[in-house]
Design a protein around this motif. Structure first.
Motif, short mmCIF file in Angstrom:
data_model
loop_
_atom_site.label_atom_id
_atom_site.label_comp_id
_atom_site.label_asym_id
_atom_site.label_seq_id
_atom_site.Cartn_x
_atom_site.Cartn_y
_atom_site.Cartn_z
N ALA A 212 45.03 38.41 28.69
CA ALA A 212 44.97 36.72 29.26
C ALA A 212 44.75 36.51 30.39
O ALA A 212 44.06 35.53 30.83
CB ALA A 212 46.47 36.21 28.98
N GLU A 213 44.90 37.44 31.94
CA GLU A 213 44.64 36.73 32.62
C GLU A 213 42.92 37.42 33.44
O GLU A 213 42.09 36.06 34.27
CB GLU A 213 45.64 37.65 34.10
CG GLU A 213 46.63 37.00 33.92
CD GLU A 213 47.80 37.94 34.92
OE1 GLU A 213 47.40 38.66 35.65
OE2 GLU A 213 49.05 37.07 35.01
N TYR A 214 42.76 38.25 32.70
CA TYR A 214 41.32 38.28 32.91
C TYR A 214 40.52 37.79 32.17
O TYR A 214 39.51 37.29 32.36
CB TYR A 214 40.79 40.22 32.43
CG TYR A 214 39.18 40.77 32.51
CD1 TYR A 214 39.06 40.59 33.80
CD2 TYR A 214 38.66 40.46 31.15
CE1 TYR A 214 37.79 41.28 33.66
CE2 TYR A 214 37.76 40.79 31.61
CZ TYR A 214 36.90 41.44 32.85
OH TYR A 214 35.39 42.15 32.15
N ILE B 149 31.31 45.37 39.45
CA ILE B 149 32.48 46.43 39.63
C ILE B 149 33.42 45.79 38.91
O ILE B 149 34.86 46.83 38.26
CB ILE B 149 32.99 47.18 41.17
CG1 ILE B 149 30.99 46.82 41.80
CG2 ILE B 149 33.73 47.46 41.09
CD1 ILE B 149 31.66 47.79 43.41
N ILE B 150 34.60 44.47 39.06
CA ILE B 150 35.80 43.75 38.64
C ILE B 150 35.30 44.25 36.86
O ILE B 150 36.72 45.29 36.80
CB ILE B 150 35.44 42.83 38.64
CG1 ILE B 150 35.79 42.48 40.18
CG2 ILE B 150 36.57 41.64 37.83
CD1 ILE B 150 36.02 40.76 40.80
N PRO B 151 34.22 44.39 35.86
CA PRO B 151 34.64 44.59 34.99
C PRO B 151 34.66 46.57 34.21
O PRO B 151 35.26 46.47 33.57
CB PRO B 151 33.37 44.52 34.13
CG PRO B 151 32.73 43.13 34.65
CD PRO B 151 33.27 43.74 35.79
N LYS B 152 34.32 46.57 35.27
CA LYS B 152 34.75 47.90 34.65
C LYS B 152 35.65 48.66 35.56
O LYS B 152 36.14 49.62 35.30
CB LYS B 152 32.99 49.25 35.75
CG LYS B 152 31.98 49.08 35.67
CD LYS B 152 30.99 49.71 36.41
CE LYS B 152 29.71 49.92 36.13
NZ LYS B 152 28.90 50.48 37.38
N CYS C 1 40.31 43.15 44.45
CA CYS C 1 39.07 42.45 43.76
C CYS C 1 38.99 41.01 43.72
O CYS C 1 38.37 39.73 44.54
CB CYS C 1 38.24 43.15 43.17
SG CYS C 1 37.93 45.18 43.24
N LEU C 2 40.27 40.60 43.02
CA LEU C 2 40.49 39.09 42.40
C LEU C 2 40.82 38.71 43.70
O LEU C 2 39.97 37.58 43.57
CB LEU C 2 41.02 38.96 41.07
CG LEU C 2 41.02 39.93 39.74
CD1 LEU C 2 42.26 39.30 38.85
CD2 LEU C 2 39.32 39.16 39.41
N LYS C 3 41.23 39.33 44.31
CA LYS C 3 41.32 38.08 45.58
C LYS C 3 40.51 38.00 46.50
O LYS C 3 40.28 36.61 47.21
CB LYS C 3 42.27 38.81 46.67
CG LYS C 3 43.35 38.29 47.78
CD LYS C 3 43.93 38.51 48.46
CE LYS C 3 44.50 38.07 49.70
NZ LYS C 3 45.82 38.34 50.50
N HIS C 4 39.77 38.74 46.14
CA HIS C 4 38.67 38.82 47.25
C HIS C 4 37.57 37.53 47.12
O HIS C 4 36.68 36.84 47.75
CB HIS C 4 37.62 40.21 47.25
CG HIS C 4 36.61 39.96 48.71
ND1 HIS C 4 36.64 39.84 50.08
CD2 HIS C 4 35.34 39.13 47.96
CE1 HIS C 4 35.25 39.76 50.32
NE2 HIS C 4 34.36 39.27 49.23
#
Length: 332
Positions: A218-220, A195-198, A177-180
């Motif tokens: 930390a990355e999030y 969606i990402i937070p879930k 998801c992050l890459k997209h």
């Protein structure tokens, strides 16, 4: 960016690099793949290797019918049908949005696995397929209970292999998801906003390696642009809760030994985390409950992380609140 495992996500023990593509666990012997989107990692050298590659090439060309024809022939063949053929057809089903049929094939494939040293290759395949289905269904405005779907896949994996893999499965989907959303010139950058937070919440809830959880949080926080000084103005109250967890974790983990880390990893599995820790995390990030309700009401919260709710959660996770006689997670 490739994933670099610090320990085995399946048993928590040390891993060693084999080559640029994968690591191997020194304890359970499982391979761990660095490219979490590598859907071809499961393919073994065999007489049907070219047919598997032909399926992927057909999908890349947009010819789903040809891909399904090849996959169906493999499953229907008495000579070729094995778990790999089922995983492959499940992947094709996922590409056309047939989540139910994909699940059925993957369940059968998991049940047929006689050796799980390459389990991570199938986790990569299923995770990437789930991510592709998320995009497909979001773009077509089709309802898809992605959390329930992933939970069921992980439960089937656990039932067939004895391996708790929720955190790593969710983390793999999360990375996709992050890459997209960070790809240049993407025209649907907001499609995964909700969606990402879930998905990330599940990563935290089911993570068993306490030494790397702080880094993942930390990355999030960096991804969402979190700043502790302005979290309220930025509407980052939930990330603020994660930051408090991270701070509290760092306080304890810095004093932990490798034996302590292994003890924590072995204490938890997906079932026990679901029963004991996930409800605590859910309560903390529920706007009308727990610490988040205090934040939203602007009640005083110790920004250093010394809130009793945070400490209760971290203490239970790190087994600081007293010894517990519980079954440990299966490690081999």
């Amino acid at each position: 960016m490739d994933f670099v495992p610090m320990s085995c996500p399946y048993c928590g023990r040390a891993v060693d690099p084999i080559d640029s593509r994968k690591y191997v666990c020194s304890s359970c012997g499982k391979f761990v793949y660095t490219d979490r989107a590598d859907v071809r990692a499961f393919i073994r050298p065999s007489e049907i290797e070219d047919r598997f590659n032909g399926i992927f090439e057909s999908l890349a060309d947009g010819n789903e019918k040809k891909a399904m024809d090849i996959a169906g022939d493999l499953v229907d063949s008495t000579d070729c049908c094995d778990h790999d053929s089922l995983f492959m057809r499940g992947y094709v089903y996922a590409q056309i949005g047939e989540d139910g049929k994909a699940f059925t094939d993957w369940k059968k494939g998991l049940e047929m696995l006689s050796n799980d040293v390459n389990l991570d290759a199938y986790v990569c395949l299923m995770s990437k397929a789930v991510f592709d289905m998320i995009l497909l269904k979001e773009r077509e405005f089709v309802e898809f209970n992605v959390l329930g779907y992933i939970d069921k896949l992980c439960e089937e994996t656990d039932a067939s292999t004895g391996m708790s893999c929720k955190a790593f499965f969710y983390y793999t989907v999360y990375r996709d998801c992050l890459k997209h959303v960070t790809e240049p010139d993407i025209d649907d950058v907001n499609i995964l906003k909700d969606i990402i937070p879930k998905i990330f919440k599940r990563v935290v809830a089911y993570h068993r390696d306490c030494t790397c959880l702080s880094r993942i949080i930390a990355e999030y926080l960096d991804h969402v642009g979190y700043k502790a000084e302005t979290f309220e103005e930025d509407d980052n109250e939930i990330p603020h809760v994660y930051d408090l967890i991270r701070i509290c974790l760092d306080e304890h983990v810095s004093r932990m030994s490798e034996e302590d880390r292994i003890r924590v990893f072995d204490r938890w599995d997906d079932k026990s985390l679901k029963e004991s820790l996930e409800p605590m995390l859910e309560a903390m990030v529920e706007p009308k409950k727990g610490i988040l309700s205090k934040i939203l009401k602007k009640d005083a919260i110790d920004v250093a992380g010394h809130d009793e709710t945070i400490h209760a959660y971290v203490d239970r996770y790190l087994l600081i609140d007293g010894p517990e006689e519980e079954p440990v997670a299966k490690t081999e």
